[in-house]
Design an enzyme around this catalytic site. Structure first.
Site, PDB file in Angstrom:
ATOM      1  N   PHE A 219       0.636  -1.068  -0.221  1.00 42.50           N
ATOM      2  CA  PHE A 219      -0.066  -0.211  -0.502  1.00 42.50           C
ATOM      3  C   PHE A 219       1.123   1.343   0.288  1.00 42.50           C
ATOM      4  CE2 PHE A 219      -2.302   2.792   3.036  1.00 42.50           C
ATOM      5  CZ  PHE A 219      -2.770   3.608   2.243  1.00 42.50           C
ATOM      6  N   ILE A 220       1.730   1.576   1.364  1.00 44.13           N
ATOM      7  CA  ILE A 220       2.284   3.094   1.237  1.00 44.13           C
ATOM      8  C   ILE A 220       3.723   2.237   0.044  1.00 44.13           C
ATOM      9  CG2 ILE A 220       3.278   4.200   2.703  1.00 44.13           C
ATOM     10  CD1 ILE A 220       2.503   2.621   4.975  1.00 44.13           C
TER      11      ILE A 220
ATOM     12  N   TYR B  82       3.934  -6.836  17.200  1.00 40.57           N
ATOM     13  CA  TYR B  82       4.503  -5.725  16.167  1.00 40.57           C
ATOM     14  C   TYR B  82       4.541  -4.922  16.408  1.00 40.57           C
ATOM     15  CZ  TYR B  82       3.210  -2.345  12.888  1.00 40.57           C
ATOM     16  OH  TYR B  82       3.539  -1.348  12.172  1.00 40.57           O
TER      17      TYR B  82
HETATM   18  N1  LIG Z   1      -0.976   1.315   6.910  1.00 38.17           N
HETATM   19  C1  LIG Z   1      -0.465   1.213   8.329  1.00 38.17           C
HETATM   20  O1  LIG Z   1      -1.613   2.348   8.579  1.00 38.17           O
HETATM   21  C2  LIG Z   1       0.778   1.180   9.033  1.00 38.17           C
HETATM   22  C3  LIG Z   1       1.047   1.971  10.507  1.00 38.17           C
HETATM   23  C4  LIG Z   1       1.981   2.400  10.679  1.00 38.17           C
HETATM   24  C5  LIG Z   1       3.018   0.873   9.917  1.00 38.17           C
HETATM   25  N2  LIG Z   1       2.984   0.996   8.839  1.00 38.17           N
HETATM   26  C6  LIG Z   1       4.067   0.488   8.193  1.00 38.17           C
HETATM   27  O2  LIG Z   1       4.257   0.826   7.085  1.00 38.17           O
HETATM   28  C7  LIG Z   1       4.937   0.124   5.995  1.00 38.17           C
HETATM   29  C8  LIG Z   1       4.333  -0.017   5.277  1.00 38.17           C
HETATM   30  O3  LIG Z   1       2.774  -1.199   5.039  1.00 38.17           O
HETATM   31  P1  LIG Z   1       1.952  -1.383   4.333  1.00 38.17           P
HETATM   32  O4  LIG Z   1       0.293  -0.966   5.251  1.00 38.17           O
HETATM   33  O5  LIG Z   1       2.121  -0.499   2.960  1.00 38.17           O
HETATM   34  O6  LIG Z   1       1.534  -2.805   4.473  1.00 38.17           O
HETATM   35  P2  LIG Z   1       1.674  -3.889   3.027  1.00 38.17           P
HETATM   36  O7  LIG Z   1       0.988  -4.887   3.899  1.00 38.17           O
HETATM   37  O8  LIG Z   1       1.026  -3.393   2.058  1.00 38.17           O
HETATM   38  O9  LIG Z   1       2.976  -3.311   2.180  1.00 38.17           O
HETATM   39  C9  LIG Z   1       4.540  -3.543   2.683  1.00 38.17           C
HETATM   40  C10 LIG Z   1       4.976  -4.730   1.909  1.00 38.17           C
HETATM   41  O10 LIG Z   1       6.218  -5.300   2.294  1.00 38.17           O
HETATM   42  C11 LIG Z   1       6.083  -6.628   1.088  1.00 38.17           C
HETATM   43  N3  LIG Z   1       6.702  -8.119   3.007  1.00 38.17           N
HETATM   44  C12 LIG Z   1       6.394  -8.241   3.743  1.00 38.17           C
HETATM   45  N4  LIG Z   1       7.305  -9.618   4.027  1.00 38.17           N
HETATM   46  C13 LIG Z   1       7.926  -9.402   2.701  1.00 38.17           C
HETATM   47  C14 LIG Z   1       9.675 -10.328   3.468  1.00 38.17           C
HETATM   48  N5  LIG Z   1      10.035 -11.272   4.243  1.00 38.17           N
HETATM   49  N6  LIG Z   1      10.320  -9.331   1.757  1.00 38.17           N
HETATM   50  C15 LIG Z   1       9.953  -8.461   1.063  1.00 38.17           C
HETATM   51  N7  LIG Z   1       9.134  -8.490   1.184  1.00 38.17           N
HETATM   52  C16 LIG Z   1       8.305  -8.265   1.998  1.00 38.17           C
HETATM   53  C17 LIG Z   1       4.612  -6.835   1.145  1.00 38.17           C
HETATM   54  O11 LIG Z   1       4.682  -8.009   0.408  1.00 38.17           O
HETATM   55  C18 LIG Z   1       3.737  -5.397   1.016  1.00 38.17           C
HETATM   56  O12 LIG Z   1       3.734  -5.964  -0.365  1.00 38.17           O
HETATM   57  C19 LIG Z   1       5.831  -1.477   6.975  1.00 38.17           C
HETATM   58  O13 LIG Z   1       6.420  -1.243   7.624  1.00 38.17           O
HETATM   59  C20 LIG Z   1       4.313  -1.482   7.955  1.00 38.17           C
HETATM   60  O14 LIG Z   1       4.498  -1.212   9.305  1.00 38.17           O
HETATM   61  C21 LIG Z   1       2.122   0.719   8.338  1.00 38.17           C
END
Ligand SMILES: NC(=O)c1ccc[n+]([C@@H]2O[C@H](COP(=O)([O-])OP(=O)(O)OC[C@H]3O[C@@H](n4cnc5c(N)ncnc54)[C@H](O)[C@@H]3O)[C@@H](O)[C@H]2O)c1
Length: 320
Positions: A11-12, A153
């Protein structure tokens, strides 16, 4: 500028990739396209980017696999690293803490190690508002002492901040941690409340309200977050952590009402007790990000959720 973007299919990550590519950067995505939510959504995110941009390369690889990561990082020799890949569900981390720790902690350690080896200039990584746990006072400031994470987490994200400090201290690697506060918007994660509630209200399905509806979240629109990520990438400090939030928390009941309004339908609400690992309030103090990054969120929740509803109506087929 050539930027390594882990988690770029997510997503992000996919929004960040688009913004970087649009301004002319070269982007190298590493993502394992895992099935935490349907991988076809991640493949769609990447395919959409590939249709519009040449300066993008995508590696399907797992950040837990050090040797593969090393091969890619030596080959690409990126100047900056934007590390967003993680297992990102609070509740899922309680069910599988081993997977969360291996991915989030070991994966981040691999990237830090290789950032130093390959001479990267700046390491920007995703932390989370979850590191604040149950704070007695709000808004949350970056300098609050934090040693009581209430989910695996949250503990992994705090561990990433500690490891980043160690690599900065030992190797002089400039490291910037970004504590995102509940991000929502187009292509938003389908496991998160903004997506789930919107989808269910749209389709006349019941939603589950955990607790009495008074819990508050600082929901942050994706475009505001991406602006903050780019500002952080452009400004290496020694070692810094920034809150990227909206600074305007809303209660769960107001959140539901805003979605009902945007969708034009009433929610069918099932009530359930508060979940373990959930915090009762999040609210970002964004003074530091304002001062050092020029960060200024512009999107009130009512506006952002209306954009999201329009996007979801147009892209509903991806989730069927
Ligand atoms: N969305 C939120 O509200 C939020 C809030 C706080 C922190 N975050 C952090 O922001 C970041 C992005 O979050 P998001 O919401 O886009 O999540 P998301 O799950 O959409 O994106 C994370 C991506 O990382 C990839 N990934 C996971 N494990 C992996 C691995 N072992 N090797 C390679 N790729 C891997 C996934 O396939 C996914 O595409 C993350 O680190 C998350 O912890 C998100």
């Amino acid at each position: 500028m050539k930027i390594l973007l882990t988690g770029g299919a997510g997503f992000i990550g996919s929004h960040t990739a688009r913004a970087l590519l649009t301004r002319g950067d070269e982007v190298i995505i590493i993502d394992d396209f895992n099935d935490y939510y349907p991988p076809r959504i991640k493949r769609h995110n990447v395919a959409t980017l590939q249709q519009s941009f040449d300066r993008l390369r995508v590696y399907e690889a797992d950040i837990r696999d050090f040797d593969t990561l090393r091969t890619i990082m030596y080959r690409e020799a990126c100047q900056k690293i934007c590390h967003l890949a993680a297992r990102a569900g609070v509740r899922a981390s309680i069910a599988d803490p081993l997977l969360y720790t291996q991915t989030n902690v070991l994966g981040t350690l691999h990237l830090l190690e290789l950032a130093v080896e390959t001479g990267a200039e700046h390491f920007v990584y995703a932390s989370s508002s979850s590191v604040y746990g149950e704070m007695p006072t709000a808004p949350f400031r970056e300098d609050m002492p934090l040693d009581k994470p209430i989910s695996p987490y949250a503990a992994t994200k705090k561990a990433c901040e500690l490891l980043a400090y160690t690599y900065h201290h030992l190797h002089g690697l400039p490291c910037t941690g970004l504590r995102f506060f509940t991000v929502y918007g187009p292509a938003g994660r389908p496991d998160m409340a903004p997506f789930l509630f919107t989808w269910n209200i749209m389709h006349g399905h019941p939603i589950t309200r955990f607790g009495d509806g008074s819990s508050q979240r600082d929901y942050t629109y994706i475009d505001d977050i991406v602006t903050g990520v780019l500002a952080a990438l452009d400004r290496p400090f020694g070692y810094e952590i920034f809150n990227l939030g909206n600074h305007r928390p809303i209660s769960l009941n107001d959140f539901i009402a805003a979605i009902e309004h945007a969708v034009g339908a009433k929610a069918i609400i099932h009530e359930a007790p508060r979940q373990p690992g959930d915090v009762s309030m999040t609210c970002a103090d964004i003074a530091k990000a304002r001062a050092l990054l020029g960060y200024e969120p512009h999107t009130p929740f009512e506006v952002g959720i209306t954009h999201f509803v329009g996007w979801l109506r147009a892209n509903r087929h991806l989730y069927l």
